[in-house]
Design an enzyme around this catalytic site. Sequence first.
Site, short mmCIF file in Angstrom:
data_model
loop_
_atom_site.label_atom_id
_atom_site.label_comp_id
_atom_site.label_asym_id
_atom_site.label_seq_id
_atom_site.Cartn_x
_atom_site.Cartn_y
_atom_site.Cartn_z
N SER A 15 9.22 1.62 9.06
CA SER A 15 9.93 1.06 10.20
C SER A 15 10.94 0.04 9.71
O SER A 15 10.62 -0.80 8.87
CB SER A 15 8.94 0.39 11.14
OG SER A 15 9.64 -0.49 11.99
N VAL A 19 -0.53 -9.23 1.91
CA VAL A 19 -1.82 -9.88 1.67
C VAL A 19 -1.96 -10.20 0.20
O VAL A 19 -1.46 -9.46 -0.65
CB VAL A 19 -3.02 -8.94 1.93
CG1 VAL A 19 -3.67 -9.28 3.22
CG2 VAL A 19 -2.68 -7.53 1.72
N ALA A 61 0.84 -1.21 0.00
CA ALA A 61 0.00 0.00 0.00
C ALA A 61 0.87 1.25 0.00
O ALA A 61 0.64 2.18 -0.78
CB ALA A 61 -0.93 0.00 1.21
N PRO A 119 -13.85 -14.92 -15.63
CA PRO A 119 -12.69 -14.49 -16.42
C PRO A 119 -12.55 -12.97 -16.41
O PRO A 119 -13.47 -12.26 -15.97
CB PRO A 119 -13.05 -14.97 -17.83
CG PRO A 119 -14.54 -14.88 -17.87
CD PRO A 119 -15.03 -15.15 -16.47
N LYS A 175 -2.51 -13.76 -14.52
CA LYS A 175 -3.81 -14.17 -13.97
C LYS A 175 -4.90 -13.75 -14.94
O LYS A 175 -4.98 -12.59 -15.32
CB LYS A 175 -4.04 -13.50 -12.61
CG LYS A 175 -5.46 -13.68 -12.10
CD LYS A 175 -5.71 -13.00 -10.78
CE LYS A 175 -7.21 -13.09 -10.46
NZ LYS A 175 -7.52 -12.53 -9.14
#
Lengths: 226, 514
Positions: free
Chosen positions: B43, B51, B16, B102, B82
Amino acid sequence: MTSHELLTPQDHGQLRLLPRRGVEPHFVQIVPSEFVAAAIASPILFSKDPSTGAFYAGAVLGLKPGEGALKSAEDRGGFEPLSLQRDGFFISGERIAIDRANPRFSETEGELLFDEDRQPSPCLRRLQRVLGQLHEGIEQTNRLVRELVDLKLLEPIDVSLSFDDGERLRLEGLYTVSRDSLRELEDVHVLRLFRSGHLQLAYTIAGSINQLAVLAHLRNRKLAEN
Amino acid sequence: MVQAVKRVVIVGGGTAGWLTAGIIAAKHRSRIPVSFSVTLVESPNTPIIGVGEGTWPTLRTTLSRIGVSETELFRQCDASFKQGAWFGRWTTGEKHDGYYHPLMLPQNFSQINLVPHWLARNDGRSFCDAVCPQGRICDDGLAPKTIATAEYEALANYSYHLDAAKFAPFLQKHCCEQLGVRHVLADVRRVHLSENGDIRALETEQAGEIEGDLFVDCTGFKALLIGQTLGVPFVDCSDILFCDTALAVQVPYATDTSPIASHTISTAQSSGWIWDIGLPTRRGVGHVFSSRHISDEEAERELRDYIGPAGKDLPVRRIPIRSGHRQIFWKRNCVAVGLSAGFLEPLESSAIVLIEMSAKLIAEQMPVCREVMDVIAARFNNTTEYRWGRIIDFLKLHYVLTQREDSAFWRDNRLPETIPERLQHLLLLWRYQSPWYHDEFDRIEEVFPAASYQYVLYGMGFRTEVEPQIVAGSTTAAERAMRENVSQMEKLRTGLPRHRELIRKIVQHGLQPV
């Protein structure tokens, strides 16, 4: 069927070479040293090698696969692409290989490849030069393409032509040098292109596009004659 | 005097954070560094969650705008193609039950709605195969393009599966080296507010104080700024979407020439479902389930049964998930993107597309000064809330259409009180007319277009009443579209390379930029 073998005076002492036969392909790979001669009579465009995606330059000789060239070699100002001249001959490492199944080879007709002393005949020496030029030319093409791609000068071109008999032909997967992008180049890049000799080639390619209209006109005339 | 917005500070260096940094910096490139800066504070100690490895085709546009090379994405992020998702055993639970969602739209989608024609024909062909070639392409294990297709261009629409742990560093390098993003490795100790309640600065362990005009919270589930600092509440939606735990495992291929699926495989289980995502290097497999309906041990057993002998001793990572989102996403001078904004089960890979859409909206609407920020925040909140709502509806759709009776999980999913009202209304409407183009999902940037609803509805056996007279009027156009589909299918199936073969070639030769 192809049947490749290394060319040796022992095996091919009696082998003779005939002129190339058969229909000329409509799109033939060419190398930068041929661009100026090609551009007089043919559009020069880039296409991609289907197995690697790498760009290569080619001359458009005809507008439809299987139909052959629209101009004879004579009408092309004598321009005969190196890759057609070398038909049947290949480089294999440091050696020359031939496709024995190519109908150019004969035991009875044509020019001998080796002389009586088993030395290359003038005919074979000519082909050695052709192969050498092509080999070097592929490297030159790669350098040219690298620079054109880096500077974002290549652009896809969709050629769609309508003919008097109602047929519509589309030439796909072709690329040219963008004149707009050439004009927008920064000075430092222009200088670099000029010094490498690629600027001249880029303009030769961009300008040759006009030959497409000439070929289309020729094809229409031939349709009318038939 | 107005208070100009010149310093964007992003907190968090996961997918993100870096996607947001890239999208904002690319859009405002000409202003950097003279009148605009993008700083990302990360950090050095927090691991990236990473994810979902599934994405949407929007990522192609996003990456191309940011200016990264697609070839490098394949080389550095273990990406694969994909082309959609296969949903196995979602409808009846039987062995061969399944359908494709699809990524290609139905043939001539903008001109004709093929649903009523397909329903009227009732010839046993699946909706997907009748209107689009992509299901068969996936069956064949083919890639969506060839080595001669330019970067980011497609012969069949596609997105990527990728290794999220490699994607963030990949973006980071590009953002810092090409886009002028400032990268600060430091832990945030405290957040300082100004008198009006805006965030003024971050106090960091290693890099002192970092001031900013707009702060983007990409701190993941922690929600350091939007949650902990500004107190925006979390809206839980586990009453609609029950899954609350995931067990993830990485499965090696039998050999390095094993085929790679070019679609996500999602297989329903007794109380959840298993994702199966093929990267070139390994498969990512995970079981998402409802701990209210099944124990961790049972869930792990189902997962291991699914993987078979190949997964015998593989370690399983347990990830608790909490479905829901912030009540608002932009408060004062802080906007949340990514997991800090919310999370939903990765059934339709909505996480990364939502990051892209949010970051794009921020980049495009970038407030010129603090005085107009609240106006833009209100817009952003409105749009983003709509998007979360539509994703929740769409995910729930997969559950409400099931006919499975074999467990409380599936039965509970059909209880009316668990179905959002808007979805209930749509389901009623769709019994009499099918969703199409812009008659329901009318936003310019919908997360899921009407086509997606068509694929899921009619993939799961939903029936819409069709009046024969309505179909009769456009039969010729429908037949033409279906014919075109057949010829496109044949052309693609003969011309496309095997999925693994193309990835190998991309890594070896690269794709051309044009």
